[in-house]
Each structure stands twice: as C-alpha cells, then as structure tokens.
Scaffold this active site. Structure first.
Site, PDB file in Angstrom:
ATOM      1  N   SER A  65      15.885  -3.831 -11.731  1.00 33.99           N
ATOM      2  CA  SER A  65      16.430  -3.240 -11.607  1.00 33.99           C
ATOM      3  C   SER A  65      16.412  -1.992 -10.909  1.00 33.99           C
ATOM      4  CB  SER A  65      17.459  -2.487 -12.885  1.00 33.99           C
ATOM      5  OG  SER A  65      18.406  -1.698 -12.802  1.00 33.99           O
ATOM      6  N   SER A 501      15.437   4.575 -27.608  1.00 35.14           N
ATOM      7  CA  SER A 501      15.201   3.598 -26.174  1.00 35.14           C
ATOM      8  C   SER A 501      15.751   2.037 -26.367  1.00 35.14           C
ATOM      9  CB  SER A 501      14.949   4.231 -25.302  1.00 35.14           C
ATOM     10  OG  SER A 501      14.127   3.582 -24.367  1.00 35.14           O
TER      11      SER A 501
HETATM   12  C1  16G Z   1      19.700  -0.635 -19.712  1.00 29.20           C
HETATM   13  C2  16G Z   1      21.646  -0.974 -19.936  1.00 29.20           C
HETATM   14  C3  16G Z   1      22.138   0.517 -19.353  1.00 29.20           C
HETATM   15  C4  16G Z   1      21.504   1.475 -20.315  1.00 29.20           C
HETATM   16  C5  16G Z   1      20.150   2.040 -20.569  1.00 29.20           C
HETATM   17  C6  16G Z   1      19.544   2.623 -20.910  1.00 29.20           C
HETATM   18  C7  16G Z   1      22.237  -3.148 -18.688  1.00 29.20           C
HETATM   19  C8  16G Z   1      22.834  -4.124 -17.554  1.00 29.20           C
HETATM   20  N1  16G Z   1      21.292  -2.641 -18.933  1.00 29.20           N
HETATM   21  O1  16G Z   1      19.525  -0.448 -18.813  1.00 29.20           O
HETATM   22  O2  16G Z   1      23.552  -0.353 -19.166  1.00 29.20           O
HETATM   23  O3  16G Z   1      22.174   2.390 -19.943  1.00 29.20           O
HETATM   24  O4  16G Z   1      19.630   0.311 -20.831  1.00 29.20           O
HETATM   25  O5  16G Z   1      18.401   2.742 -21.796  1.00 29.20           O
HETATM   26  O6  16G Z   1      23.057  -2.783 -20.482  1.00 29.20           O
HETATM   27  P1  16G Z   1      17.651   3.127 -22.863  1.00 29.20           P
HETATM   28  O7  16G Z   1      18.404   2.142 -24.076  1.00 29.20           O
HETATM   29  O8  16G Z   1      16.175   3.332 -22.455  1.00 29.20           O
HETATM   30  O9  16G Z   1      17.911   5.030 -22.584  1.00 29.20           O
HETATM   31 MG    MG Z   2      20.005  -2.469 -12.713  1.00 25.02          MG
END
Ligand code: 16G
Ligand code: MG
Length: 545
Positions: A65, A501
């Site tokens: 991504s 996170s």
């Molecule tokens: C991932 C998630 C996204 C979320 C992010 C939060 C999917 C496909 N992607 O990229 O939705 O906003 O994690 O990241 O579920 P963090 O937990 O590091 O803040």
């Molecule tokens: Mg993506």
C-alpha cells in the site's frame, strides 16, 4: 501423503529465516520485502486451505500500500471480496511463524481444527502492485498454492480493489460483474456515463481532474481506464510511475499526513485534485485557493458528500431506507456534528481498520463508511437493492421518482462494494459534484474542519495501552485517561485520544481543538502524558512550536 511431500520440498525453496516473527496485522503482513518470501509461500498454502474450506475462490494480494517502495506485504481476500476473518488472521500468524521443521505440523493443525476436506478443489486469484519485489513474491504465493494442488489465476498487476472485485465476481457467478480488468472498467464506466448524463452542460473545465497516481498501480490502471470514460472525465495524471519513486513525496498518505500537495503536480488555483495511495484503495481530494492556502478534502468530507447525495435521492425516490455513516475516532469532530445535527444521519464509530468499518456498515440498509485517511466505500444491503430494483420496474412510479431511482441504481453499480477503491470513489465524487452542479469549493464549504494534529510516541511496549469505546478512551495504563481528560478540559472544542498503532511500533496521539495552535499544544501535552505514563523511550516529546 504426496500432497504434503510437495509442500515439504517446495518450502525448502522459500525458507523462513530462523527466529523471524511477524504478525498478520490490520492490513495483513507488511515489512521490508527481503523478509517476506517464506510468508508469501505460506500464504499461498493458507489461501488454498481457505478455498477448500469455503468451497470458493480466495484472493491473495501482494502489496504494501502506502509503505515505502522497499517494503511489501500480503493480504488474503475472502469469498465476497471482504477481508479474511479474524480466526484465519490468527492461522496466518501461526503459519508464518512456524520454524521450517514444524510447518507441516502447523498446516495439519489448521486442517484438523477447521475440519477441511483436502479432496476439495481450490481456486486462488493472485494480484500484485508495481513494487520491484512484487514479481518474485507473487511467484512465491503461486508456488505455495500449486504445492497443495490448488489452481491459480494470476491477474498480474492490478489494484487491491480490482482483485477484491474479481474475487466477488467469481463467487457470485458473474452477478457482481465479469471477473476481468476489462469487465471492471466496463461496469464502472457505464455507470459513470449514465450518471453524468444527468448533469447538463458540463464544461471541459468541470470535467478536468488532476490525479496523483503515487507512482503506483493506480496510475497504470487509470491510464487503461481512460478510453472507457469517453472524455466525460478528463484526467491529468501526474506521478504516473514513469520517473518517480512509489509513494515518495506523493500519494494519498503523504498528502493527508503532510497536509500539502504532492510533488510533481502542476496545480492551478482552485483546480480539483486527488491522490491515490500505492495500491489505489484510498483517495483524498484537495485544491489550493487564491491565497495559496491548501485545502484537504479527506475521507470525512467524502463520506459527507456521498451520504448527503444518497439521502436526497432516497427522499426523492420515496424510499424508506436507513442510511448510516460509519467513522473512526479520527473523524473530524465537525464532520460528526454536521452529519448528526444538520443531516440527521445515524453516525456510528468503530475501531480503526477497514474490516471493523465494513462490518459495522453491513448492519444498515445503506452503510457509508470512510476512515479520515480516505479509505472507504458504501454498502447496500440485499433488501435495499431489491427495493430499488422493484421500484425501477414499477410502472406507477412518476418521472421524478424514476429519475432518482435510476440514479441510485447507477450509483450502486459505480461503487465497489467489496472494499474502498480510489478509482471507484473518485468517479462517485466526480459524478455527485457534476449532478449537483457543485465545485470543489462548494463541497469544501459544507462544514469547516476543526484544526487537528497527529503525533506518535515511541514506548518500550505499546501493548501497555488498552482502549475501549472504539479507541476513544484508554483503559490502561492507570491514570492516562484521567490525564487526557484534564488536558482536554483546558481547550475549547477539544478532543484527544491515544491508541497503539496496528502497523508501526508506536503509540498514536490525536488531538483537535478550536485553533491549530491549541490542537498542536494539546497533542504535545497528551504525548508527554503517554511518554511518562506508558513507558516512553528516547527523548521526551518536544513542543511543536
Ligand atoms: C491499515 C488499515 C487502515 C488503517 C491503518 C491504521 C486496512 C486495509 N488498512 O493501513 O484502514 O487506517 O492501518 O494504521 O485495514 P495504524 O494502526 O498504524 O494507525
Ligand atoms: Mg492502500
């Protein structure tokens, strides 16, 4: 069994580095590409088991991504195009971390637990993004599948949402569309052209959209799709991958986090622009005003525009369907207030991560879900789609109602209901703006975002933070929530929360308040509280100003 012999032999070609432990997180496995070969092989194995278990086609997408180009990752896609279930995420982690000599044992353990009939056929769809490492890593997935006797269809370079779409098309026997890239372009472009027919006298200026492709797969696929749109959308593509590096100073994540335009985009004053992320499942819009001020229209603004439009259509069509917007704690307070108080739309809040929003949205006739970071889509329940179809066929429906129902039908066709999709979301927004005769500035003016700030704090073990109430309150460590509460009280229109996170070894801090200065200092003070109460490491967080 011969089947397992082949797994045994082939797994030697994809050995696990001893001691390496990885977890299937919010968005699958994601780390530096050099650590992932064995993971890919094993996810090929797991997808084959999942396919046998569900007697359906399963998807495996190789992508990281918005992460840097050097990283990669992998996600499994369940039969209806949704994310794989939590129990199987656990199996993924279990299989990924098995040392070489216990791989077969772990595999058999899953087969036994899930009571999988190994004589069932298996079918796996595989896709990959444009990273240099994706080719060999997706080959490792294919190896895994074939070593367990599964059949594969390698779609090669596709966006994540395109692969979700293919899986859903296949398992609905074509009801959702035809499982080809061309089928995807045809379905979406037809719906888009039908919708924009309802917007008269659009000028070339209004049809023009600047798109930042993040130097990734989205750019490639946008180019392919352009001819299908027959100039009803005039895309000016930048960061198309011809020279720049994937996600480097560009893409939806960069724009959202930095709150500034990507490099390499030639923006005129007031021009409507958007950015995809590296696998094109996220999108944000923006423009610069005459004073040079940057305006971001994020997932909250997208959800607001789409839900307002859908609600209006439901009223015009005389349909009594419940519409709800699903957000996370990151949703700007102004958006929530606008939706609840002005639009009178049900708003619900879930934990971060697409699968949580997706599940919550399934509870409504129409569930609009978006994360502030631009990931989201709209789900229409079977019952809602049936009502819309019946009304279309009803000869007693008057012209105004019929127009509204037709618009609803085309909107449903334009939306990728399996997962957030930058290309589909972009076309929905373009169509809605066209139909309602709105400029990007009109859209931006619907409500004004509260100034906000996101920070991260490094702690020795982020798991000491446990949250509740959709991550809006910290339960542990003791005293942290009380500290946040008293800091928030010092500011006007303020709100703050912290959460570990799911993708990085840090604690995230969010704060919003009446001014940017106040949001910044609240975020800083909350960071300090986290640092002191949750085992901060390294230097103490410094004030932003
Ligand atoms: C991932 C998630 C996204 C979320 C992010 C939060 C999917 C496909 N992607 O990229 O939705 O906003 O994690 O990241 O579920 P963090 O937990 O590091 O803040
Ligand atoms: Mg993506």
């Amino acid at each position: 069994m011969a089947q397992f012999e082949e797994v045994s032999q082939k797994s030697e070609l994809h050995p696990k580095p001893e001691g390496l432990m990885l977890q299937y997180g919010t968005a699958g496995f994601r780390t530096h590409a050099k650590h992932l070969d064995h993971i890919m092989f094993r996810m090929g194995l797991l997808a084959t088991l999942r396919s046998k278990k569900t007697k359906s086609t399963i998807g495996v997408m190789v992508t990281a991504s918005h992460n840097p180009e050097e990283d990669n990752g992998v996600k499994l896609i369940d039969p209806m195009g949704e994310m794989v279930t939590a129990v199987w995420e656990g199996y993924a982690t279990q299989l990924a971390n098995a040392e070489q000599d216990s791989l077969l044992k772990e595999l058999k353990d899953i087969i036994e637990k899930e009571d999988i009939d190994m004589s069932q056929p298996a079918s796996i769809y595989v896709g990959k993004d444009t990273r240099p490492s994706s080719a060999s890593l997706s080959q490792a997935v294919l190896d895994g599948v074939s070593s367990l006797g599964g059949k594969t269809h390698d779609y090669g370079l596709v966006t994540t949402p395109q692969l979700h779409y293919m899986v859903c098309c296949c398992n609905t026997n074509g009801c959702y569309g035809s499982p080809t890239v061309e089928g995807y372009y045809q379905k979406l472009s037809q719906a888009f052209l039908q919708l924009t027919q309802n917007a008269s006298n659009r000028t070339d200026d209004q049809k023009r959209l600047l798109v930042d492709g993040a130097n990734g797969i989205g750019a490639l696929k946008m180019r392919e799709m352009e001819p299908f749109l027959r100039s009803e959308l005039q895309v000016v593509l930048s960061n198309d991958g011809s020279s720049g590096k994937l996600n480097h100073m560009c893409g939806a994540d960069y724009v959202k986090v930095q709150q500034k335009a990507p490099q390499g985009m030639n923006m005129g004053v007031g021009e409507r622009c958007c950015s995809f992320d590296g696998d094109a499942d996220r999108i944000v819009f923006y423009y610069t005003d005459s004073k040079g001020c940057f305006h971001l229209l994020d997932g909250d603004k997208i959800a607001t525009l789409i839900s307002t439009y859908l609600k209006e259509l439901l009223t015009q069509a005389g349909l009594n369907l419940q519409i709800a917007v699903v957000q996370t704690a990151y949703a700007n307070g102004s958006s929530t207030r606008y939706l609840e108080d002005i639009m009178k739309v049900t708003v619900c809040c879930t934990k971060t991560g697409v699968k949580h929003l997706h599940h919550a949205a399934q509870e409504y006739d129409i569930g609009v879900y978006f994360e502030a970071n631009g990931h989201g889509t709209v789900l229409f329940s079977k019952a809602a789609q049936k009502q819309i179809q019946e009304l279309l066929k009803d000869s007693n429906t008057n012209d105004e109602r019929k127009r509204a129902v037709k618009l609803l039908e085309s909107t449903i066709n334009l939306i990728n209901q399996t997962v957030g999709d930058a290309i589909s979301d972009m076309l929905v927004i373009e169509a809605v703006l066209a139909i309602r005769g709105m400029s990007v500035q009109d859209w931006d003016a619907i409500y004004t975002d509260l100034p906000n700030r996101q920070l991260k704090v490094t702690v020795s073990d982020r798991r000491v933070i446990d949250t509740t109430d959709a991550e809006r309150r910290a339960v542990t460590p003791e005293g942290l929530q009380d500290a946040i509460d008293s800091l928030v009280k010092k500011y006007k229109s303020a709100r703050s929360f912290v959460r570990p996170s799911g993708t990085e070894d840090v604690v995230r801090v969010y704060a919003e308040a009446d001014t940017q200065e106040n949001a910044d200092s609240l975020a800083h003070e909350v960071s300090l509280a986290v640092y002191r109460l949750a085992g901060g490491v390294g230097d103490e967080p410094k004030p932003l100003h």
